[in-house]
Design an enzyme around this catalytic site. Structure first.
Site, PDB file in Angstrom:
ATOM      1  N   GLY A  13      34.895  35.138  60.783  1.00  0.00           N
ATOM      2  CA  GLY A  13      33.356  34.899  60.938  1.00  0.00           C
ATOM      3  C   GLY A  13      32.883  33.463  60.127  1.00  0.00           C
ATOM      4  O   GLY A  13      34.046  33.460  58.800  1.00  0.00           O
ATOM      5  N   LYS A 132      19.197  45.311  60.458  1.00  0.00           N
ATOM      6  CA  LYS A 132      19.390  45.173  59.081  1.00  0.00           C
ATOM      7  C   LYS A 132      18.745  46.676  58.650  1.00  0.00           C
ATOM      8  O   LYS A 132      19.480  47.677  58.540  1.00  0.00           O
ATOM      9  CB  LYS A 132      19.053  44.113  58.344  1.00  0.00           C
ATOM     10  CG  LYS A 132      20.486  43.131  58.769  1.00  0.00           C
ATOM     11  CD  LYS A 132      20.382  41.992  57.501  1.00  0.00           C
ATOM     12  CE  LYS A 132      21.503  40.976  57.863  1.00  0.00           C
ATOM     13  NZ  LYS A 132      21.123  40.077  56.855  1.00  0.00           N
TER      14      LYS A 132
END
Length: 325
Positions: A13, A132
């Protein structure tokens, strides 16, 4: 001393490719390097995977949502590094759970690399930070040691990174050479800390060489601290162009952000992050680079030089793979 075996998620990515590139270049200091990737990626990026194989990287293909596939990938692994995009952040909670069952795994680097989700108490309320924060909570109760690499916004020209033209939403900040224009948030004098993607890879590598000093903590690192006015001046100096600058004040940006979320705009998280950065959410009294011998970083001039090359190349990469968070 035994060298640590690594497993990397998201290696093909946006930010993952910079991390794996740095790991491969320093592989003499590391043990086995393996990446976990999907069958779809194996079909769409065969050249990338073949190149990694030629450099000695082991390619593990499987289902990231399969406990069996993840557990098999964890065998004989000492350090897990995740660089997955926002769509896979929550899945890391299960990977953390499975890692805690593997005695050989001694460190987990979750996919952070961007904005500090615990910069201040108010950070816990930011919509962009919720997944997160859940991953951090899972790690902190897992029994597995962890390290968070917090690098702030990326000094890069690929949309929607900080040095991009970002023509989709220029009002939140833009440096557009093709149109000889720039949009500056605020008055241009506020400080902001940025990290080049290459330096993100360097920080991860250096952290691997200094696991003791970054155990169970966030490493707040960056390439340089500057102002948007200095960025405009550097673009002008290197390109020989004069940029027409207009300004978006912070209240305007907050209004744009509110409307983006209300309208379910696909880029609403970018509006929030741009506002956080404009409010000073990248600044610290002292950065942590020196803890991992990573003070030798790229400069504003380096980042702008690369941005100019990128913008003049005419590249317009897809946003789906990007992780500018």
């Amino acid at each position: 001393m035994a060298k640590d075996n690594l497993l990397v998620f998201g290696a093909t990515g946006y930010i993952g490719k910079y991390i794996i590139e740095r790991l491969v270049s320093g592989k003499e200091s590391l043990g086995r390097i393996s990446i976990f990737t999907s069958p779809q990626t194996a079909k769409t990026k065969p050249e990338t995977l073949e190149r990694l194989k030629r450099h000695g990287v082991e390619i593990l293909i499987g289902d990231a949502m399969s406990d069996e596939d993840i557990s098999n990938a964890y065998k004989k692994v000492n350090v897990v590094i995740s660089a997955v995009g926002r769509n896979m952040i929550a899945e890391q909670i299960n990977w953390v759970r499975l890692a805690a069952q593997v005695p050989s795994i001694k460190r987990f680097f979750p996919s952070e690399f961007g904005t500090d989700v615990e910069y201040e108490p108010e950070s816990a309320r930011e919509i962009t930070h919720q997944q997160k924060l859940k991953v951090r909570a899972a790690l902190q109760t897992s029994g597995t040691d962890y390290t968070y690499i917090v690098a702030g916004p990326y000094a890069d020209a690929a949309d929607p990174a900080y040095l991009s033209s970002f023509r989709a939403e220029p009002d939140v900040g833009s440096f557009d050479l093709a149109q000889s224009s720039a949009v500056v948030v605020g008055d241009g004098t506020s400080l902001i800390s940025l990290t080049t993607p290459s330096d993100v890879g360097r920080m991860v590598f250096q952290a691997l060489l200094h696991l003791d000093v970054c155990r169970n903590r966030a490493l707040r690192v960056n390439s340089f601290t500057t102002t948007t006015q200095e960025i405009v001046e550097e673009f002008e100096r290197q390109s020989g162009q004069t940029l027409a600058v207009r300004y978006t004040d912070l209240e305007q940006l907050r209004g744009l952000e509110k409307a983006a979320w209300a309208n379910k705009h696909a880029m609403a998280p970018i509006f929030t992050l741009r506002r956080i950065w404009a409010e000073g959410g990248t600044l610290y009294k002292q950065r942590d680079n020196s803890l991992i011998d990573a003070d030798d970083t790229e400069t504003l001039a380096d980042a702008v030089r690369a941005a100019i090359v990128y913008q003049k190349s005419g590249k317009r990469e897809e946003l789906k793979d990007k992780k500018f968070m």
